[in-house]
Design a protein around this motif. Sequence first.
Motif, PDB file in Angstrom:
ATOM      1  N   ILE A 268     -23.996  -2.838   1.345  1.00  0.00           N
ATOM      2  CA  ILE A 268     -23.099  -3.780   2.018  1.00  0.00           C
ATOM      3  C   ILE A 268     -21.980  -4.224   1.082  1.00  0.00           C
ATOM      4  CG2 ILE A 268     -22.923  -6.133   2.932  1.00  0.00           C
ATOM      5  CD1 ILE A 268     -25.696  -5.718   4.185  1.00  0.00           C
ATOM      6  N   VAL A 269     -22.342  -4.615  -0.135  1.00  0.00           N
ATOM      7  CA  VAL A 269     -21.336  -5.106  -1.090  1.00  0.00           C
ATOM      8  C   VAL A 269     -20.331  -4.003  -1.421  1.00  0.00           C
ATOM      9  CG1 VAL A 269     -20.969  -5.940  -3.431  1.00  0.00           C
ATOM     10  CG2 VAL A 269     -22.829  -6.881  -2.059  1.00  0.00           C
ATOM     11  N   VAL A 270     -20.820  -2.765  -1.628  1.00  0.00           N
ATOM     12  CA  VAL A 270     -19.905  -1.648  -1.899  1.00  0.00           C
ATOM     13  C   VAL A 270     -18.966  -1.442  -0.711  1.00  0.00           C
ATOM     14  CG1 VAL A 270     -19.757   0.842  -2.272  1.00  0.00           C
ATOM     15  CG2 VAL A 270     -21.475  -0.509  -3.506  1.00  0.00           C
ATOM     16  N   GLY A 271     -19.522  -1.520   0.497  1.00  0.00           N
ATOM     17  CA  GLY A 271     -18.689  -1.368   1.685  1.00  0.00           C
ATOM     18  C   GLY A 271     -17.637  -2.448   1.807  1.00  0.00           C
ATOM     19  N   VAL A 272     -18.017  -3.692   1.508  1.00  0.00           N
ATOM     20  CA  VAL A 272     -17.058  -4.799   1.561  1.00  0.00           C
ATOM     21  C   VAL A 272     -15.941  -4.586   0.543  1.00  0.00           C
ATOM     22  CG1 VAL A 272     -16.758  -7.259   1.123  1.00  0.00           C
ATOM     23  CG2 VAL A 272     -18.689  -6.476   2.480  1.00  0.00           C
ATOM     24  N   VAL A 273     -16.295  -4.190  -0.668  1.00  0.00           N
ATOM     25  CA  VAL A 273     -15.282  -3.959  -1.714  1.00  0.00           C
ATOM     26  C   VAL A 273     -14.321  -2.862  -1.276  1.00  0.00           C
ATOM     27  CG1 VAL A 273     -14.913  -3.156  -4.071  1.00  0.00           C
ATOM     28  CG2 VAL A 273     -16.750  -4.770  -3.591  1.00  0.00           C
ATOM     29  N   LEU A 274     -14.849  -1.757  -0.755  1.00  0.00           N
ATOM     30  CA  LEU A 274     -13.980  -0.675  -0.282  1.00  0.00           C
ATOM     31  C   LEU A 274     -13.072  -1.148   0.850  1.00  0.00           C
ATOM     32  CD1 LEU A 274     -16.345   2.444  -0.189  1.00  0.00           C
ATOM     33  CD2 LEU A 274     -14.446   2.025  -1.751  1.00  0.00           C
ATOM     34  N   GLY A 275     -13.631  -1.953   1.748  1.00  0.00           N
ATOM     35  CA  GLY A 275     -12.856  -2.440   2.883  1.00  0.00           C
ATOM     36  C   GLY A 275     -11.730  -3.359   2.484  1.00  0.00           C
ATOM     37  N   MET A 276     -11.847  -4.026   1.321  1.00  0.00           N
ATOM     38  CA  MET A 276     -10.837  -4.980   0.891  1.00  0.00           C
ATOM     39  C   MET A 276      -9.786  -4.361  -0.027  1.00  0.00           C
ATOM     40  SD  MET A 276     -11.756  -7.691   2.379  1.00  0.00           S
ATOM     41  CE  MET A 276     -13.191  -8.494   3.081  1.00  0.00           C
ATOM     42  N   ILE A 277     -10.109  -3.267  -0.698  1.00  0.00           N
ATOM     43  CA  ILE A 277      -9.233  -2.747  -1.754  1.00  0.00           C
ATOM     44  C   ILE A 277      -7.827  -2.493  -1.251  1.00  0.00           C
ATOM     45  CG2 ILE A 277      -8.756  -0.694  -3.147  1.00  0.00           C
ATOM     46  CD1 ILE A 277     -11.716  -0.578  -3.812  1.00  0.00           C
ATOM     47  N   GLU A 278      -7.689  -1.714  -0.180  1.00  0.00           N
ATOM     48  CA  GLU A 278      -6.353  -1.338   0.259  1.00  0.00           C
ATOM     49  C   GLU A 278      -5.588  -2.532   0.782  1.00  0.00           C
ATOM     50  OE1 GLU A 278      -4.223   2.163   2.847  1.00  0.00           O
ATOM     51  OE2 GLU A 278      -6.193   2.385   1.945  1.00  0.00           O
ATOM     52  N   ARG A 279      -6.272  -3.416   1.504  1.00  0.00           N
ATOM     53  CA  ARG A 279      -5.606  -4.607   2.021  1.00  0.00           C
ATOM     54  C   ARG A 279      -5.128  -5.483   0.888  1.00  0.00           C
ATOM     55  NH1 ARG A 279      -7.381  -8.453   6.894  1.00  0.00           N
ATOM     56  NH2 ARG A 279      -6.525  -6.667   7.944  1.00  0.00           N
ATOM     57  N   GLY A 280      -5.931  -5.639  -0.139  1.00  0.00           N
ATOM     58  CA  GLY A 280      -5.546  -6.501  -1.252  1.00  0.00           C
ATOM     59  C   GLY A 280      -4.363  -5.997  -2.018  1.00  0.00           C
ATOM     60  N   HIS A 281      -4.027  -4.691  -1.909  1.00  0.00           N
ATOM     61  CA  HIS A 281      -2.932  -4.124  -2.685  1.00  0.00           C
ATOM     62  C   HIS A 281      -1.701  -3.863  -1.847  1.00  0.00           C
ATOM     63  CE1 HIS A 281      -4.962  -3.624  -6.497  1.00  0.00           C
ATOM     64  NE2 HIS A 281      -6.030  -3.223  -5.845  1.00  0.00           N
ATOM     65  N   ARG A 282      -1.680  -4.399  -0.644  1.00  0.00           N
ATOM     66  CA  ARG A 282      -0.506  -4.168   0.219  1.00  0.00           C
ATOM     67  C   ARG A 282       0.292  -5.450   0.316  1.00  0.00           C
ATOM     68  NH1 ARG A 282      -2.400  -1.262   5.602  1.00  0.00           N
ATOM     69  NH2 ARG A 282      -0.183  -0.918   5.793  1.00  0.00           N
ATOM     70  N   PRO A 283       1.366  -5.572  -0.459  1.00  0.00           N
ATOM     71  CA  PRO A 283       2.142  -6.799  -0.449  1.00  0.00           C
ATOM     72  C   PRO A 283       2.820  -7.028   0.880  1.00  0.00           C
ATOM     73  CG  PRO A 283       3.316  -5.083  -1.640  1.00  0.00           C
ATOM     74  CD  PRO A 283       1.969  -4.535  -1.316  1.00  0.00           C
ATOM     75  N   GLY A 284       3.000  -8.320   1.173  1.00  0.00           N
ATOM     76  CA  GLY A 284       3.738  -8.690   2.369  1.00  0.00           C
ATOM     77  C   GLY A 284       2.889  -8.810   3.606  1.00  0.00           C
ATOM     78  N   ARG A 285       1.596  -8.405   3.504  1.00  0.00           N
ATOM     79  CA  ARG A 285       0.705  -8.554   4.647  1.00  0.00           C
ATOM     80  C   ARG A 285      -0.478  -9.380   4.235  1.00  0.00           C
ATOM     81  NH1 ARG A 285      -1.264  -3.648   7.711  1.00  0.00           N
ATOM     82  NH2 ARG A 285      -2.006  -5.406   8.938  1.00  0.00           N
ATOM     83  N   GLU A 286      -0.567 -10.574   4.789  1.00  0.00           N
ATOM     84  CA  GLU A 286      -1.681 -11.450   4.442  1.00  0.00           C
ATOM     85  C   GLU A 286      -2.784 -11.302   5.473  1.00  0.00           C
ATOM     86  OE1 GLU A 286      -2.335 -13.124   1.873  1.00  0.00           O
ATOM     87  OE2 GLU A 286      -0.455 -12.815   0.861  1.00  0.00           O
TER      88      GLU A 286
END
Length: 308
Positions: A268-286
């Motif tokens: 679960i934790v690995v899945g959550v981290v993967l799910g957040m990585i791309e979103r966290g690195h996309r500026p301008g979209r909160e």
Amino acid sequence: MAAALFWSSSYAVTKQVLEDVGPLSIGAIRFTLAALLLGVTVRLSRHRPARPDPRQRRQLYLSGFLGITVYFILENVGVDLSTASDASLIVATYPLMTMLVELVVFRTRMPLLRVAGVLLATVGAFLVVRNGAEVGGSSRWLGDILLLLGGLAWAGYNVLGKRASAGQDAASVTYYQTLAGAVGFLLASLLEADDWRMPGATVSSLLVYLAVACSVGGFLLYNYGLRRMTSSVAVNILNLVPVFGVIGAVVINGESIRLAQVTGGVIIVVGVVLGMIERGHRPGREPVGGHGALPLRRAAPSTAWRRV
């Protein structure tokens, strides 16, 4: 990290309180105290925003009822039937449930990495729930299912809360939502009126802890830290919640942890981290904000941990 520690401890503490107080009464006491504390905080604020208009208040109240009353009824009853360790691990899927609801409502694109994260977290949740059914029978399995349904309620709260929080600061939004949630719980707790009795000193102190530390303190600590780091960093720190939660279940409640739970929690934790990585690195979209507790424009979906 302190916020994650407070929120993760709520499962083990709630499990202790459930021995003397019903799940609906716990919610009524916890969130009534939290609403009073937040009300004082908002009134004393020097930079209080303008009061939301009637339509906005209705949306805030509705989101509070959904995210506090409905969600915590499912959580408290789920923890009562299941275990604190199962609850800590299952709640790790909530940010990704929020992403899926956001995908349906806002038609946002799901990058491949996020899809992989959702699938991994789903597999992990399946392992945890299956372990609950094997070890605890139908009662624990039902509790795990209620905890998963709570994630859907919380996801809906995040989406609705995002629309209703424009122009308001975090404390004000949390106050209106907590107030509505407390009223909903007070009405629901009447179903347990025949079982009401004055709790002892230990149980009373644990109820105060849930209100002050988990519902108010965790929220304030999280937002203090969020001002000094990016959302993606905060997300990764909050992945400690299931870890802290399982440790608390073992230390406080003396629960035993099986390999299937550990394996499911790690996935679960690995899945959550993967799910957040791309979103966290996309500026301008909160991302959508939210468990303890608030939809913040700066917060990531991981704030679904906040109210726990």
